[in-house]
Write an enzyme that holds these catalytic residues in place. Structure first.
Site, PDB file in Angstrom:
ATOM      1  N   CYS A 113      34.658  39.205  44.123  1.00 21.46           N
ATOM      2  CA  CYS A 113      35.768  38.401  44.667  1.00 21.46           C
ATOM      3  C   CYS A 113      35.607  38.141  46.159  1.00 21.46           C
ATOM      4  CB  CYS A 113      37.100  39.087  44.390  1.00 21.46           C
ATOM      5  SG  CYS A 113      37.370  39.294  42.624  1.00 21.46           S
ATOM      6  N   HIS A 259      42.085  34.984  48.232  1.00 22.46           N
ATOM      7  CA  HIS A 259      41.412  34.983  46.938  1.00 22.46           C
ATOM      8  C   HIS A 259      42.503  35.048  45.867  1.00 22.46           C
ATOM      9  CE1 HIS A 259      39.365  36.187  43.408  1.00 22.46           C
ATOM     10  NE2 HIS A 259      39.817  37.431  43.453  1.00 22.46           N
ATOM     11  N   ASN A 289      41.911  33.697  37.797  1.00 22.48           N
ATOM     12  CA  ASN A 289      41.071  34.292  38.845  1.00 22.48           C
ATOM     13  C   ASN A 289      39.622  33.856  38.585  1.00 22.48           C
ATOM     14  OD1 ASN A 289      39.382  36.007  40.300  1.00 22.48           O
ATOM     15  ND2 ASN A 289      40.672  37.805  40.029  1.00 22.48           N
TER      16      ASN A 289
END
Ligand code: COA
Length: 332
Positions: A113, A259, A289
């Site tokens: 991430c 993020h 995500n």
């Protein structure tokens, strides 16, 4: 003083939309549960054979057009992904072949991430030293072929989506603009709190066995609450570290782009720092995500929404597997 500026942004998600309702056909879950716990309404999953480099090709085309450059102007590729097309070589090499840029370097970044901001930090250093003048930085993921889409894997499966984002980074002599700083961190103590264990080079006699597959050790495993607790602590810390390094404060920020891990994480971080919702960007409801792709996809969408104006102070921040966390302070 040379600074790195974002000259163009682009993104791509596969056509196939998977709604929360669609997931209820595959596992014991509900639209209400997923929206309440994550803010995600749908995600895009590939439905034809495509690797992260294939998604990237589309994002790169859009970024090159947005930058108003020729593909041949690119002199370096940095490719962030946790879902490479193959174990080796890196997806950057596959992308390079597909976009016809033989000879230029292609670096893969494996920081999940935080991959996009880690990649940005490397690209920024290369540009400021003059080593490269037009860096293509990509974040791209195909999660859907790697997750356990049954009730057993529902905590992870409901979160992740496929997608790609790309940016074109070039030097500017204007010291007031561009990437003002990047700050990167990791704590390997928590490496097993969010990971895929197998295949792994440490296993004998082979990296993966039928037993391991039967035990589901090739699927991502996540201690969700543990990740959540650390994310809402580390992201504010690294954002403040970045702002303080530039003599700036939270009030100076025009747009905070986190993020897109979980809408509840975004809201908690925004609340801790005192960002009102108007200054926080979110598109997790549409894409889920997308790991390394999430920040560049936000940049693409924010630009299309007219929320990125020249001179705006933009803060990017991430937290994810490793654990790794990072921030970038950018004068757009
Ligand atoms: N649908 C329905 N129920 C689900 C579910 C789903 N998709 N996923 C998990 N559950 C269940 C669990 O099985 C558990 O059931 P039990 O109490 O019977 O054991 C219950 O919901 C609560 O699970 P828990 O993991 O404690 O839920 P949570 O409120 O922490 O939410 C996450 C789970 C994964 C959404 C949340 O922890 C999270 O988002 N963490 C951060 C993850 C993240 O950001 N990862 C990406 C890294 S950047």
């Amino acid at each position: 003083m040379i600074r790195t500026v974002f000259r163009g942004v682009g993104g791509f998600v596969p056509d196939n939309i998977v709604t929360n309702q669609d997931l209820t056909e595959l596992m014991d879950t509900s639209d209400e549960w997923i929206i309440a716990r994550t803010g995600i309404k749908q995600r895009h999953w590939i439905n034809e054979e495509m690797g992260s480099s294939d998604l990237a090709v589309e994002a790169v085309g859009a970024a090159v057009e947005n930058a108003g450059i020729e593909l041949l102007d690119i002199d370096c590729i940095v490719f962030a992904t946790l879902s490479p097309d193959h174990t080796f070589p890196g997806s950057g090499c596959f992308l390079q072949e597909k976009i016809g840029l033989a000879g230029i370097p292609a670096l893969d970044v494996r920081n999940q991430c935080s991959g996009f901001i880690y990649g940005l930090s490397v690209a920024d250093a290369w540009i400021r030293t003059g080593q490269y003048k037009c860096v293509l930085l990509v974040g791209a993921e195909v999660h859907s072929t790697g997750i356990n889409i049954t009730t057993e894997g529902r905590d992870v499966a409901c979160i992740f989506g496929d997608g790609a984002g790309a940016v074109i980074l070039t030097p500017s002599q204007d010291s007031q603009r561009g990437v003002l700083s990047t700050h990167l961190h990791a704590d390997g103590k928590y490496a097993r709190s969010l990971w895929i264990e197998a295949p792994g080079s440490r296993f004998l006699p082979l990296r993966i066995s039928k037993d391991m597959i039967d035990q589901g050790r090739h699927f991502p495993k996540m201690k969700g609450r543990h990740v959540f607790t650390h994310a809402v602590k580390r992201m504010p810390e690294v954002i403040l570290q970045g702002l303080e390094a530039n003599g700036l404060g939270v009030d100076d920020v025009d747009l905070f782009i986190p993020h897109q891990a979980n809408q509840l994480i975004t809201e908690a971080v925004a609340q801790i720092l005192g960002f009102d919702t108007k200054r926080v960007y979110s598109n997790i409801a549409r894409y889920g995500n997308t790991t390394a792709a999430s920040i560049p996809l936000c940049l693409r969408d924010a630009q299309e929404d007219g929320r990125l104006k020249t001179g705006d102070l933009v803060v990017l921040a991430s937290f994810g597997a490793g654990f790794t966390w990072a921030s970038a302070v950018v004068r757009w």
